[in-house]
Write an enzyme that holds these catalytic residues in place. Structure first.
Site, mmCIF file in Angstrom:
data_model
loop_
_atom_site.group_PDB
_atom_site.id
_atom_site.type_symbol
_atom_site.label_atom_id
_atom_site.label_comp_id
_atom_site.label_asym_id
_atom_site.label_seq_id
_atom_site.Cartn_x
_atom_site.Cartn_y
_atom_site.Cartn_z
ATOM 1 N N ALA A 12 62.655 20.216 9.927
ATOM 2 C CA ALA A 12 62.723 19.357 8.745
ATOM 3 C C ALA A 12 61.345 18.953 8.242
ATOM 4 C CB ALA A 12 63.533 18.097 9.068
ATOM 5 N N GLY A 13 60.332 19.223 9.037
ATOM 6 C CA GLY A 13 58.979 18.798 8.653
ATOM 7 C C GLY A 13 58.514 19.506 7.399
ATOM 8 N N ARG A 17 50.196 21.303 6.590
ATOM 9 C CA ARG A 17 48.988 22.045 6.943
ATOM 10 C C ARG A 17 49.065 23.520 6.540
ATOM 11 N NH1 ARG A 17 48.990 19.881 13.029
ATOM 12 N NH2 ARG A 17 51.144 19.487 12.455
ATOM 13 N N GLY A 137 49.975 16.709 21.218
ATOM 14 C CA GLY A 137 50.203 15.475 21.963
ATOM 15 C C GLY A 137 49.705 15.672 23.384
ATOM 16 N N ASN A 223 51.025 25.953 12.689
ATOM 17 C CA ASN A 223 50.861 24.832 11.773
ATOM 18 C C ASN A 223 50.012 25.186 10.564
ATOM 19 O OD1 ASN A 223 52.314 22.762 13.271
ATOM 20 N ND2 ASN A 223 50.697 22.989 14.784
ATOM 21 N N TYR A 341 57.052 63.483 -6.331
ATOM 22 C CA TYR A 341 57.954 62.332 -6.314
ATOM 23 C C TYR A 341 59.378 62.841 -6.275
ATOM 24 C CZ TYR A 341 60.833 58.443 -7.651
ATOM 25 O OH TYR A 341 61.817 57.510 -7.663
ATOM 26 N N ASN A 361 63.820 60.779 -12.737
ATOM 27 C CA ASN A 361 65.132 60.193 -12.408
ATOM 28 C C ASN A 361 65.481 59.000 -13.278
ATOM 29 O OD1 ASN A 361 63.040 58.709 -11.220
ATOM 30 N ND2 ASN A 361 64.389 57.876 -9.651
ATOM 31 N N ARG A 415 58.035 78.489 -20.297
ATOM 32 C CA ARG A 415 56.599 78.708 -20.431
ATOM 33 C C ARG A 415 56.212 78.657 -21.887
ATOM 34 N NH1 ARG A 415 54.826 81.625 -15.597
ATOM 35 N NH2 ARG A 415 55.171 79.897 -14.186
HETATM 36 C C1 UD1 Z 1 54.709 17.785 17.972
HETATM 37 C C2 UD1 Z 1 54.692 16.776 19.136
HETATM 38 C C3 UD1 Z 1 53.408 16.971 19.932
HETATM 39 C C4 UD1 Z 1 53.325 18.404 20.412
HETATM 40 C C5 UD1 Z 1 53.472 19.399 19.255
HETATM 41 C C6 UD1 Z 1 53.647 20.800 19.796
HETATM 42 C C7 UD1 Z 1 55.888 14.775 18.414
HETATM 43 C C8 UD1 Z 1 55.767 13.383 17.976
HETATM 44 N N1 UD1 Z 1 54.751 15.418 18.637
HETATM 45 O O1 UD1 Z 1 53.597 17.481 17.141
HETATM 46 O O2 UD1 Z 1 53.382 16.085 21.038
HETATM 47 O O3 UD1 Z 1 52.095 18.610 21.080
HETATM 48 O O4 UD1 Z 1 54.654 19.113 18.482
HETATM 49 O O5 UD1 Z 1 53.666 21.748 18.763
HETATM 50 O O6 UD1 Z 1 56.982 15.257 18.590
HETATM 51 N N2 UD1 Z 1 60.030 17.911 12.297
HETATM 52 C C9 UD1 Z 1 61.245 17.477 11.844
HETATM 53 N N3 UD1 Z 1 61.320 16.248 11.246
HETATM 54 C C10 UD1 Z 1 60.234 15.450 11.094
HETATM 55 C C11 UD1 Z 1 58.989 15.905 11.575
HETATM 56 C C12 UD1 Z 1 58.921 17.138 12.184
HETATM 57 O O7 UD1 Z 1 62.249 18.169 11.967
HETATM 58 O O8 UD1 Z 1 60.398 14.366 10.539
HETATM 59 C C13 UD1 Z 1 59.952 19.256 12.914
HETATM 60 C C14 UD1 Z 1 58.965 20.173 12.212
HETATM 61 O O9 UD1 Z 1 59.600 20.906 11.185
HETATM 62 C C15 UD1 Z 1 58.476 21.067 13.337
HETATM 63 C C16 UD1 Z 1 58.632 20.194 14.569
HETATM 64 O O10 UD1 Z 1 59.497 19.134 14.228
HETATM 65 O O11 UD1 Z 1 59.266 22.223 13.489
HETATM 66 C C17 UD1 Z 1 57.302 19.628 15.043
HETATM 67 O O12 UD1 Z 1 56.713 18.913 13.968
HETATM 68 P P1 UD1 Z 1 55.159 18.933 13.719
HETATM 69 O O13 UD1 Z 1 54.869 18.081 12.566
HETATM 70 O O14 UD1 Z 1 54.641 20.322 13.745
HETATM 71 O O15 UD1 Z 1 54.699 18.125 15.024
HETATM 72 P P2 UD1 Z 1 53.296 18.168 15.683
HETATM 73 O O16 UD1 Z 1 52.409 17.226 14.979
HETATM 74 O O17 UD1 Z 1 52.854 19.562 15.848
HETATM 75 MG MG MG Z 2 53.716 21.563 15.156
#
Ligand code: UD1
Ligand code: MG
Length: 431
Positions: A12-13, A17, A137, A223, A341, A361, A415
């Site tokens: 959902a993110g 980036r 993290g 990312n 072709y 064609n 021809r």
């Molecule tokens: C997250 C972890 C981090 C870890 C890293 C590994 C958390 C708080 N942090 O950070 O510890 O090292 O992944 O890759 O979990 N997503 C949602 N909804 C949201 C936000 C994100 O579904 O509201 C999904 C994103 O689409 C993605 C995944 O969760 O597939 C991770 O989100 P991302 O923003 O990439 O987290 P990181 O900052 O990488």
């Molecule tokens: Mg990530």
């Protein structure tokens, strides 16, 4: 493996980036969206997969249902509960064990995921040791147990030195999630509900949290566009290694590109610079340097160098050489060595296509078919204006425009008489 596990895939993110209007998980690797790979692997260990969406949810869902028809999609309440913790709130899973994956990890393999289920612990979480841990993290481990996870944006200078990071995959039991998700707070640098905080809360209540050290390569999160290209390199290497183990020869494998669903069988050779795109099936064939083949079957044939076979073609015991383009055509026992072709055509055994032969064609509105029988000799620079049929045992003279059907055993020749103007050169260049 038994499939009595549930999987939740977070997608959902926004993927800020990536700097793209396309959702992050729809960026492709080896011809397929990143999310496709996560779902495909998850299906090997689960019959209950939920994908969490929010940004451009419809677009992502529409793409995925082209591949899978038994996935649950849920929309995160992102406005009120942003973050990876928010993403797993209120999801009803079928089984007690719930594996949570990030949708931006296209390199994970089911084999690696199975290891999570072999550890006896309340929570299992994936960790990697990294020289450069920035962006991840950080994971604090004491006495072989995870104590807590600190997001980079919340980490102190000292905590940032920790090299052990959260790879982003966890195995929870349903009851742990039910108990701690409602207790998450968004009191952190990003104002988000972190799934990682479930770990700390559970730890404080005496639950056991086991770290699972995993292979960095498989858990790489994508990312950025830079990450995307390194994931692509790894995926490509895997694809070619698999074929080489099965007996396919690659000349300079690093220079070739192969989509993830391509099939190569038998005694095949793939030379440098070759591109094999979605839907290709290559059997006992030699694909020479810098040829491009898409969605076609090549059986006991040799292609190129520098040839292009476009979708919907089937070549059997056929040779096509340099600068020959074939599209939606069926060629059996044909030789087309140079510069041609061949589109929307069907060409039979023993037929030779001279250099510069073009099937016309398309009339600007519609496409038409060309049929050429057995043992036909097509002279160089011939235009075949479709729809047209050339029967068996025909000879077409060089430079002919074939715009009528040609009967078995005939010669077709068109021809314009050759004229000679004597003394022309002298006269022309003198003035
Ligand atoms: C997250 C972890 C981090 C870890 C890293 C590994 C958390 C708080 N942090 O950070 O510890 O090292 O992944 O890759 O979990 N997503 C949602 N909804 C949201 C936000 C994100 O579904 O509201 C999904 C994103 O689409 C993605 C995944 O969760 O597939 C991770 O989100 P991302 O923003 O990439 O987290 P990181 O900052 O990488
Ligand atoms: Mg990530």
């Amino acid at each position: 493996m038994k499939k009595d596990n549930s999987v939740i895939i977070l997608a959902a993110g926004k993927g800020t980036r990536m700097k793209s209007s396309l959702p992050k998980v729809l960026h492709k690797i080896s011809g397929f969206e990143m999310l496709y790979f996560s779902i495909k692997e998850a299906k090997k260990l689960s019959d209950d997969i939920t994908v969490v969406l929010y940004h451009q949810a419809d677009l992502i869902k529409d793409r995925m249902i082209e591949y899978f028809d038994d996935i649950n999609f849920v929309i995160q309440d992102h406005e009120n509960y942003p973050g990876t913790g928010g993403a797993v709130m209120n999801i009803k899973t079928k089984h007690d064990k719930v594996l949570v994956l990030n949708g931006d990890m296209p390199l994970i393999e089911a084999e690696e995921l199975e290891k999570f289920f072999q550890i006896d612990s309340d929570i299992v979480m994936s960790v990697i040791e990294l020289e450069d841990s920035s962006g991840y993290g950080r994971v604090l481990i004491k006495d072989k147990e995870v104590q807590k996870i600190i997001e980079e944006k919340d980490a102190s200078l000292e905590e940032k030195q920790i090299k052990t990071v959260n790879a982003g995959i966890y195995l929870f039991s349903n009851s742990v999630l039910d108990k701690y998700l409602p207790k998450l707070s968004n009191d952190n640098a990003q104002g988000e509900y972190y799934l990682t905080d479930v770990v700390e809360l559970a730890k404080n209540d005496g639950y056991k949290i086991a770290p699972l050290f995993v292979k960095e390569e498989n858990f790489k999160g994508v990312n950025s566009k830079l990450d995307l290209s390194s994931a692509e390199e790894i995926m490509q290497r895997r694809i070619k290694e698999r074929f080489m183990k099965e007996g396919v020869i690659f000349r300079l494998p690093d220079t070739t590109y192969i989509d993830a669903d391509v099939v190569i069988e038998g005694e095949s050779i793939i030379e440098n610079g070759v591109t094999l795109l979605k839907g290709c099936k290559i059997i006992d064939s030699h694909i020479k340097a810098n040829s491009v083949i898409e969605d076609s079957q090549i059986i006991s044939s040799s292609i190129g160098p520098l040839a292009r076979v476009r979708p919907g073609s089937k070549l059997y015991k056929t040779h096509i050489g340099n600068f020959v383009e074939v599209k939606k055509s069926n060629l059996t026992g044909v030789k087309a060595g140079h510069l041609s072709y061949l589109g929307d055509s069907e060409i039979d055994e023993g037929t030779n296509i001279g250099a510069g032969t073009i099937t016309c064609n398309y009339d600007g509105k519609r496409k038409y078919k060309t049929k050429i029988g057995k043992n036909v000799f097509i002279g160089s620079d011939t235009q075949i204006v479709a729809p047209v049929t050339i029967d068996d045992n025909v000879m077409v003279a060089a430079g002919t425009t074939v715009n009528k059907d040609v009967k078995k055993g005939s010669l077709a020749i068109s021809r314009v008489d050759l004229k000679m103007v004597e003394g022309f050169f002298e006269k022309f260049f003198k003035e």
